[in-house]
Write a protein that holds these residues in place. Structure first.
Motif, PDB file in Angstrom:
ATOM      1  N   GLU A 353      28.761  22.538 -10.344  1.00  0.00           N
ATOM      2  CA  GLU A 353      29.905  23.430 -10.442  1.00  0.00           C
ATOM      3  C   GLU A 353      29.427  24.864 -10.632  1.00  0.00           C
ATOM      4  O   GLU A 353      28.442  25.124 -11.321  1.00  0.00           O
ATOM      5  N   GLY A 354      30.135  25.790 -10.028  1.00  0.00           N
ATOM      6  CA  GLY A 354      29.792  27.206 -10.176  1.00  0.00           C
ATOM      7  C   GLY A 354      28.735  27.653  -9.188  1.00  0.00           C
ATOM      8  O   GLY A 354      28.633  27.132  -8.066  1.00  0.00           O
ATOM      9  N   ASP A 355      27.903  28.603  -9.595  1.00  0.00           N
ATOM     10  CA  ASP A 355      26.913  29.214  -8.697  1.00  0.00           C
ATOM     11  C   ASP A 355      25.938  28.194  -8.119  1.00  0.00           C
ATOM     12  O   ASP A 355      25.539  28.294  -6.951  1.00  0.00           O
ATOM     13  N   THR A 399      28.564  15.785  -5.723  1.00  0.00           N
ATOM     14  CA  THR A 399      29.819  16.525  -5.638  1.00  0.00           C
ATOM     15  C   THR A 399      29.561  17.983  -5.976  1.00  0.00           C
ATOM     16  O   THR A 399      28.783  18.284  -6.888  1.00  0.00           O
ATOM     17  N   LYS A 400      30.218  18.877  -5.225  1.00  0.00           N
ATOM     18  CA  LYS A 400      30.081  20.307  -5.494  1.00  0.00           C
ATOM     19  C   LYS A 400      31.454  20.936  -5.678  1.00  0.00           C
ATOM     20  O   LYS A 400      32.384  20.630  -4.932  1.00  0.00           O
ATOM     21  N   ARG A 401      31.556  21.794  -6.695  1.00  0.00           N
ATOM     22  CA  ARG A 401      32.776  22.567  -6.920  1.00  0.00           C
ATOM     23  C   ARG A 401      32.374  24.026  -7.159  1.00  0.00           C
ATOM     24  O   ARG A 401      31.474  24.298  -7.952  1.00  0.00           O
ATOM     25  N   ARG A 402      33.048  24.924  -6.511  1.00  0.00           N
ATOM     26  CA  ARG A 402      32.653  26.336  -6.614  1.00  0.00           C
ATOM     27  C   ARG A 402      33.031  26.974  -7.942  1.00  0.00           C
ATOM     28  O   ARG A 402      32.449  27.981  -8.344  1.00  0.00           O
ATOM     29  N   SER A 409      27.349  28.082 -14.309  1.00  0.00           N
ATOM     30  CA  SER A 409      26.916  26.909 -13.535  1.00  0.00           C
ATOM     31  C   SER A 409      26.853  25.697 -14.452  1.00  0.00           C
ATOM     32  O   SER A 409      26.502  25.823 -15.635  1.00  0.00           O
ATOM     33  N   LEU A 410      27.190  24.553 -13.900  1.00  0.00           N
ATOM     34  CA  LEU A 410      27.113  23.300 -14.644  1.00  0.00           C
ATOM     35  C   LEU A 410      26.524  22.218 -13.746  1.00  0.00           C
ATOM     36  O   LEU A 410      26.829  22.154 -12.551  1.00  0.00           O
ATOM     37  N   VAL A 411      25.698  21.370 -14.362  1.00  0.00           N
ATOM     38  CA  VAL A 411      25.190  20.177 -13.679  1.00  0.00           C
ATOM     39  C   VAL A 411      25.542  18.980 -14.549  1.00  0.00           C
ATOM     40  O   VAL A 411      25.180  18.943 -15.728  1.00  0.00           O
TER      41      VAL A 411
END
Length: 526
Positions: A353-355, A399-402, A409-411
């Motif tokens: 998620e994020g950058d 999965t990717k979320r902008r 940023s999160l993993v």
């Protein structure tokens, strides 16, 4: 680290390894049992085409990190076995591209103008001017089988001579072919239209014997040039096609068996030009492939991306600084998550998620899998982790979320048994300060590292003090504590960083208290 080199490479490559502080051992005669003994304590193996890197060789090298091929072709390396053993296989595809392309062009001219044959006659005292009528390349059609790096370079060079380009390559886009001025077509169409056919594919089960008697018959009146790999062209059929006048001529630098046997039918046909695998034999090419291979070995030792890895996730060199901190973070999150799961592992999901979602995260996902599998005591690294998942039937998703809630940023690594799942979420503070910020939905701010204990308990006075007392009675020092709760008086989750392993007796004593719902000891170091 020890680097074993079993085929001669340029001294420039060896110097790269020595300058990086590694031990370089050359053994150009090693084969059979001698090779198994030599590789037993090696951390890297560098070869060219002379060394067969078999499964037996790879299984004999417990400490092997990488096999480097100083050149393009890797059909002498068992890549599947290397992947099973967690060994990176990397080649040097760029270093000899220009040399191989120039040799291909030279061989094209040699066969189209009968240059070697005329030289032999003249050096033997014959002025055979009237016996050689060559073919001009201008205005003719060049058929290219394989528009990879070398194929593209050859296409550019011969296009500039006024040749029309038609190509067969099922793995290249029409847009890229158009940029090169080439028309993509099926193989039979390319064979029919080509005045000169040049081959630039690797030797694989798909390409072995690709050009046989039937294919050569479609090239009537043309020329064939192969400076790629032996075994792609049926050499007996080719010799017969040239001898019978189906083809005007052929030029080969590579053969199914090397050195070329003295009884090869190719040697008996005047209009077949042969050279002893000279495509990469220039001083510049040999230095380039040697230094490129050595640099990849050094990168592998440092844990950096190996840019030309054939069986390992990689990342563009320019993007690596942006994803590097997340590699260890994802591995750590995976280690924590799987140790919190009480049951059989069925699936792993890695969410970005994020950058970080904008980046190429293949290497990060592989590292997350490495973290998940390592506590299960499987021999695993980023090379073989995806294959281990596949072989054991463990589903892997990405999965990717902008957008990322509250963080840049999160993993998140989520493991599941099919019914229950545990998610561990991490981020980076101040660039590279790793933190675990969610565990199974609880918001925490935990520093991952070393030894940890995670407890679930009721949120009421005295519980944390009781846990601390029990830990102290068992000789466990608490280095840090991070607490989270759902609601006041509800259930809480606490992460303890500890200096010693938490003994089973301490956990049993804690869980005997009705206020302590569950305890989990987490080791991130072993």
């Amino acid at each position: 680290m020890k680097v074993l080199v079993t085929d001669p490479i340029s001294e420039a490559g060896l110097d790269v390894l020595r300058d990086a502080g590694h031990e370089v051992v050359t053994n150009y005669e090693a084969e059979g049992d001698d090779l198994l003994a030599a590789v037993a304590d090696a951390n890297a193996l560098i070869v060219r085409s002379g060394t067969e890197v078999t499964r037996e060789v790879l299984e004999a090298a417990d400490d092997l990190v990488i096999v480097g091929r100083a050149g393009i072709g890797v059909d002498n390396i068992d890549i599947d076995a290397a992947t099973d053993e967690g060994v990176i296989v990397a080649n040097a595809p760029e270093g000899n591209v220009r040399a191989a392309a120039e040799h291909t062009v030279a061989m094209t001219f040699a066969t189209a103008r009968s240059i070697p044959q005329a030289h032999i006659r003249l050096s033997g005292g014959e002025w055979a001017k009237g016996e050689f009528l060559g073919t001009e390349l201008n205005g003719k059609t060049l058929g290219v089988v394989g528009l990879g790096r070398v194929g593209q370079e050859v296409a550019k060079k011969l296009d500039s001579l006024g040749m029309d380009l038609v190509a067969y390559d099922p793995y290249i886009s029409e847009e890229r072919a158009e940029q090169l001025g080439a028309e993509l077509a099926d193989l039979d169409v390319v064979l029919e239209r080509a005045d000169v056919l040049t081959i630039h594919t690797p030797l694989t089960p798909e390409t072995e014997g690709l050009i046989g008697e039937a294919e050569l018959a479609e090239m009537e009146g043309g020329y064939l040039v192969n400076c790629a790999r032996g075994g792609i062209v049926d050499e007996t059929a080719l010799a017969e096609a040239v001898e019978d006048g189906i083809l005007e001529g052929a030029a080969l630098d590579v053969f199914g068996e090397e050195p070329l046997p003295a009884d090869s039918p190719l040697l008996d046909v005047d209009d077949v030009v042969v050279t002893p695998h000279l495509g990469a034999s220039t001083e510049a090419a040999q230095e380039n492939v040697a230094t490129s291979t050595a640099e990849q070995v050094v990168a592998a030792f440092r844990g950096e991306p190996v840019l030309n890895a054939l069986n390992a996730p990689s990342v563009d060199e320019s993007a690596f600084p942006r994803v590097e901190p997340y590699i260890h973070l994802a591995e750590t999150a995976g280690k924590i998550a799987v140790q919190l799961l009480d049951s059989r592992l069925e699936s792993v999901e890695v969410t970005y998620e994020g950058d970080i979602a904008e980046e190429d995260v293949e290497l990060v996902t592989a590292s997350a899998l490495k973290g998940v599998f390592r506590p299960l005591e499987w021999q695993v690294n980023a090379v073989n982790a995806p294959r281990i998942a596949e072989e054991r039937g463990i589903g892997v998703s990405e999965t990717k979320r902008r957008q990322a809630e509250d963080f840049q940023s999160l993993v998140t690594v989520t493991v599941s048994d099919g019914d229950e799942s545990i998610g561990v979420c991490g981020t980076l503070f101040a660039g590279d300060d790793a933190r675990i910020v969610r565990i199974d939905g609880y918001r925490v701010d935990a520093i991952p590292g070393g030894k940890m204990m995670i407890t679930r308990n009721t949120d009421e006075p005295g519980v944390i003090g009781h846990i601390g007392s029990v830990m102290g009675n068992h000789g466990v020092n608490i280095a840090g504590m991070f607490n989270a709760r759902e609601t006041i008086g509800g259930e809480a989750l606490t992460v303890y960083n500890v200096d010693q392993e938490v003994p089973d007796a301490a956990r049993e004593e804690l869980e005997a208290d009705d206020r302590v719902i569950e305890t989990k000891y987490i080791s991130l170091n072993g």
